[in-house]
Design an enzyme around this catalytic site. Structure first.
Site, PDB file in Angstrom:
ATOM      1  N   TRP A  10     -30.576  16.945  22.912  1.00 43.48           N
ATOM      2  CA  TRP A  10     -30.173  15.867  22.009  1.00 43.48           C
ATOM      3  C   TRP A  10     -30.552  14.506  22.578  1.00 43.48           C
ATOM      4  O   TRP A  10     -30.542  13.494  21.867  1.00 43.48           O
ATOM      5  CB  TRP A  10     -28.673  15.932  21.719  1.00 43.48           C
ATOM      6  N   ASP A  11     -30.913  14.486  23.846  1.00 42.59           N
ATOM      7  CA  ASP A  11     -31.313  13.244  24.504  1.00 42.59           C
ATOM      8  C   ASP A  11     -32.437  12.543  23.743  1.00 42.59           C
ATOM      9  O   ASP A  11     -32.484  11.302  23.678  1.00 42.59           O
ATOM     10  CB  ASP A  11     -31.827  13.533  25.915  1.00 42.59           C
ATOM     11  N   GLU A  23     -19.313  16.668  29.622  1.00 44.51           N
ATOM     12  CA  GLU A  23     -19.293  18.109  29.905  1.00 44.51           C
ATOM     13  C   GLU A  23     -18.282  18.489  30.983  1.00 44.51           C
ATOM     14  O   GLU A  23     -18.218  19.661  31.379  1.00 44.51           O
ATOM     15  CB  GLU A  23     -20.696  18.563  30.288  1.00 44.51           C
ATOM     16  N   LYS A  31     -17.612  12.812  32.945  1.00 44.98           N
ATOM     17  CA  LYS A  31     -18.982  12.885  33.443  1.00 44.98           C
ATOM     18  C   LYS A  31     -19.838  11.761  32.860  1.00 44.98           C
ATOM     19  O   LYS A  31     -20.658  11.155  33.544  1.00 44.98           O
ATOM     20  CB  LYS A  31     -19.592  14.239  33.083  1.00 44.98           C
ATOM     21  N   GLN A  32     -19.677  11.515  31.580  1.00 47.33           N
ATOM     22  CA  GLN A  32     -20.472  10.490  30.915  1.00 47.33           C
ATOM     23  C   GLN A  32     -19.701   9.948  29.726  1.00 47.33           C
ATOM     24  O   GLN A  32     -18.696  10.499  29.311  1.00 47.33           O
ATOM     25  CB  GLN A  32     -21.807  11.043  30.450  1.00 47.33           C
TER      26      GLN A  32
END
Length: 772
Positions: A354-355, A485, A598-599
């Site tokens: 999806w990046d 994640e 994580k993000q």
């Protein structure tokens, strides 16, 4: 914690002195590519130390059997591996009977340089071999951007303390393996080899899928005092060139290699085409081929460069990221996409995540011709049927589409259940990319021809993935993993729910638009998809109007997911430095039970849908979530840069910018030896253009609300919007907008309309407190 061993330079990445412990990292950092193939910065000559050999051909992969301890319905049967291809760069050097090997001999004056302006990798050093012979070596190589089937090397050796014999062994080696292969399995069959006095050729075939790649080598050398031997083995071919040299005589060998694949040529023509490419490069000559290549890069930089004055580290960082993006994907082939490691390593496999839609498309929309981004979106359209099949495997019906988390041909090939089945927010990124592309280009023909079918499939998936909660009296989405994640199998991830609602709303709007703009095409789509417009859009609207979003009234903050506040609330600063990154020190159980992120997750949604929130709401969410974020995803710092700039936290924005722009150069996460973070590099561009530059698109209008870090004297970037091409330059006092268009440009700067005629510039005063 960073690891800095590279010199700061505005246009180059420079490594001075050879340290074997940095070598695999440098192999990643100094990688080259041209959209069709790529090459890690492995040495041409023999190297007995730790190395990750990597030569990659775009679109060529191996479906490696998924290895899991237990199977689940819907699991992918294979993992699509980016495979190490035959080694074409090899030039071994023997000096008076002894091999040149930097793992064995002593070196001095070692310098390795990636010239990002010209797209070349060069290296020079003086080596003293075990027999006491001292040589000076200088190499330059590039993968041609103008002839993308050609790789060229200039390799020179000068004897410094002797006269005698030097033997060059220029070869192509098909006996290669992947570092991550199961049971050390090799992925290539070598079908044919040949060698003559002036070159060699090799035909390789992947196992299982029968991709084929043809290699042909030609060479020349600047002396006639040579003896040539054709070397021909089952998997390795080349020429041995013995040269009689005098002290201080520079011997220059040029190697020209043609590499063509069955993606573009029939099987029976591969060796002939490879030979034609190699011979063309030889006849054209190294310098002429290099000049054309450099000129091509000059044109790329005109449109995509970002200039920063007063901060060399920041300047080097952004150019490093832009360079790798442009050499990974050129937009010429709609069958190709942008892998998370590009041409720099094997990790992750597949071709696209999806990046691409969430991070890379904003970069290419603004810096490249429209066709480049269009091809990225067509790639997804051509995989729509596979996305429908992926959803069917999970029990969805009626044309519902779930795009894969990892793919190379449209099939899901990710083999971790919490990602494969649960990280479904990827569907939202693909839908938003269609919207983002059209609002920048007004290419509504894309919506009619391709986009609407994709949007219908995605909306149908969301409509089936939700369920009604009797307790909440709302629709909910259960058992998901968001962008963060470090949270698996959660209920009501805010970002996922938000994307689902937006997708259904945008799909319904798009149905109406195509119905009115192109009735004939609309009818084709209705018939093809068996779409019941009235009932399905009514269902979507009901879900949109009644979706549940977790929210903490006391904090006035959207919760990442249900139960987030049940976790022990700590901040990343509470983690001992010796335990960072936590994914390399903690158990997975401990990570999942922690509050650490994580993000960007909730912040990711606020970034995407920023128009819906006022400054104070954005600030409140940033101040809550950023301290809990460990940024162990490469995709995290850029979003934080953009939002920090949006709420006038310039120090934090600058800190996060350096982290995203120098993530690989300074190896923040201690993993650059595995390959670079190509897709997050587009986020670095976003950090400046959308972060400090404040670029936005609202209601069909372009907005820029620039601010500037105190560390910079100025910065500038160039962007395309609709049919306009403009350059924005920001100093500590003013903002200038220069037109590169043949039509009048209209945009809004700090909410004021600015009109710029062709060839003109307009200047407005900087408003550093605009967001304060």
């Amino acid at each position: 914690m960073t690891r800095q061993y590279l010199k700061f330079d505005e246009w180059k990445v420079i490594e001075e002195g050879f340290d074997p412990k940095h070598h695999k990292a440098s192999e990643s950092i100094f990688s080259l590519g041209n959209g069709r193939m790529g090459q890690r910065a492995n040495f041409e000559e023999q190297y007995g130390g730790s190395t990750l050999q990597g030569s990659y051909i775009a679109g060529i992969y191996y479906p490696d059997k998924t290895r899991v301890g237990w199977w689940k319905n819907g699991y992918p049967e294979y993992f699509a591996k980016v495979i190490n291809s035959p080694n074409w760069i090899g030039i071994n050097v023997e000096v008076e009977g002894e091999q040149l090997d930097l793992a064995v001999c002593s070196t001095e004056d070692f310098v390795r340089v990636l010239d990002m302006q010209q797209g070349t990798l060069s290296r020079s050093f003086v080596a003293t071999l075990g027999n006491g012979k001292k040589i000076k070596v200088s190499t330059t190589r590039f993968l041609s951007m103008t002839e993308p089937d050609c790789g060229l090397i200039r390799y020179s050796v000068t004897p410094l303390n002797f006269s005698g014999n030097i033997v060059f062994d220029a070869y192509i080696d098909g006996d290669v393996k992947n570092e991550d292969s199961n049971y050390n399995e090799k992925f290539w069959n070598i079908l044919e080899t040949s060698a003559g006095q002036s070159g060699a050729a090799l035909l390789a075939q992947t196992k299982k899928l029968d991709f084929r790649v043809g290699y042909a080598m030609r060479w020349d050398i600047n002396t006639k005092d040579i003896q040539v031997l054709a070397k021909h083995a089952t998997k390795r071919v080349g020429n041995q060139i013995k040269v009689s040299v005098k002290q201080d005589q520079e011997i220059v060998l040029h190697k020209y290699v043609g590499i063509v694949s069955s993606l573009n040529h029939p099987y029976e023509a591969l060796l002939q085409k490879a030979a034609e490419k190699a011979e063309y490069a030889k006849q054209k000559g190294f310098e002429a081929m290099l000049k054309a290549h450099v000129n091509h890069w000059a044109n790329i930089w005109i449109h995509s460069d970002i200039k920063i004055e007063g901060d060399v580290a920041a300047q080097q960082g952004i150019r490093f990221n832009i360079f790798h993006l442009n050499q990974t994907y050129t937009g010429d082939d709609e069958r190709l996409n942008i892998g998370p490691k590009g041409f720099t390593g094997e990790k992750y496999g597949g071709t696209t995540y999806w990046d691409t839609e969430a991070y890379c498309i904003p970069f290419f929309i603004a810096t490249a011709p429209t066709s480049v981004t269009r091809n990225l979106l067509i790639y997804r359209y051509k995989h729509l049927q596979k996305a429908i099949e992926n959803a069917q495997k999970l029990g969805f019906t009626n044309g519902a589409a779930l795009y894969p988390m990892v793919t190379i041909n449209g099939e899901e090939c990710h083999n971790e259940w919490e990602i494969t089945f649960e990280e479904i927010h990827r569907n939202g990124a693909i839908a938003f990319a269609i919207f983002n592309y059209i609002r920048h280009t007004e290419d509504y023909a894309y919506l009619e021809e391709y986009g609407l079918e994709v949007l219908i499939g995605i909306a149908r998936f969301w409509a089936q993935r939700v369920n009604w909660s009797v307790e909440k009296k709302k629709f909910v989405i259960l058992g998901v993993t968001g962008p963060n994640e470090y949270e698996n199998n959660v209920n009501n991830n805010w970002y996922t729910n938000k994307m689902a609602v937006w997708c259904m709303k945008y799909a319904a709007e798009s149905v109406e638009r195509v119905k009115n703009s192109n009735p004939a095409r609309y009818k084709e789509i209705i018939d093809k998809t068996n779409f019941d417009a009235a009932s399905e859009t009514a269902e979507w609207k009901n879900i949109v109007d009644n979706m549940y979003f977790p929210y903490n009234e006391e904090l006035q903050v959207f919760m990442q997911q249900d139960g987030y506040m049940d976790k022990l609330q700590l901040t990343a600063s509470d983690i001992p430095l010796a335990e960072r990154p936590i994914n390399q020190h903690w158990s997975w159980d401990r990570i999942l039970r922690s509050c650490f992120i994580k993000q960007a997750d909730t912040l990711q949604g606020i970034y995407v849908f920023e128009d819906e929130y006022d400054t104070e709401t954005i600030r409140r969410h940033f101040n809550f979530y950023e301290p809990r974020t460990v940024h162990e995803s490469s995709l995290s710092p850029c979003v934080h840069t953009i939002l920090a700039a949006r709420i006038a936290k310039l120090d934090k924005a600058y800190e996060m910018y350096l982290r995203t722009s120098r993530l690989d150069l300074d190896d923040y996460n201690r993993e650059v030896h595995e390959g670079l973070h190509i897709t997050s590099m587009a986020g670095t561009w976003m950090s400046i253009v959308e972060g400090f530059g404040g670029k936005r698109v609202q209601n069909g209008n372009l907005l820029v609300n620039p601010i500037i870090p105190v560390q910079w004297n100025s910065y500038s970037f160039r962007i395309r919007f609709k049919e306009s091409d403009m350059e924005i330059r920001v100093t500590q006092k003013e903002v200038s907008i220069s037109s590169h268009s043949d039509k009048t440009i209209e945009l809004y700067v700090y909410s004021e309309k600015v009109v710029v005629k062709p060839g003109e510039s307009k200047v407005v005063a900087l408003k550093p407190d605009y967001y304060a």
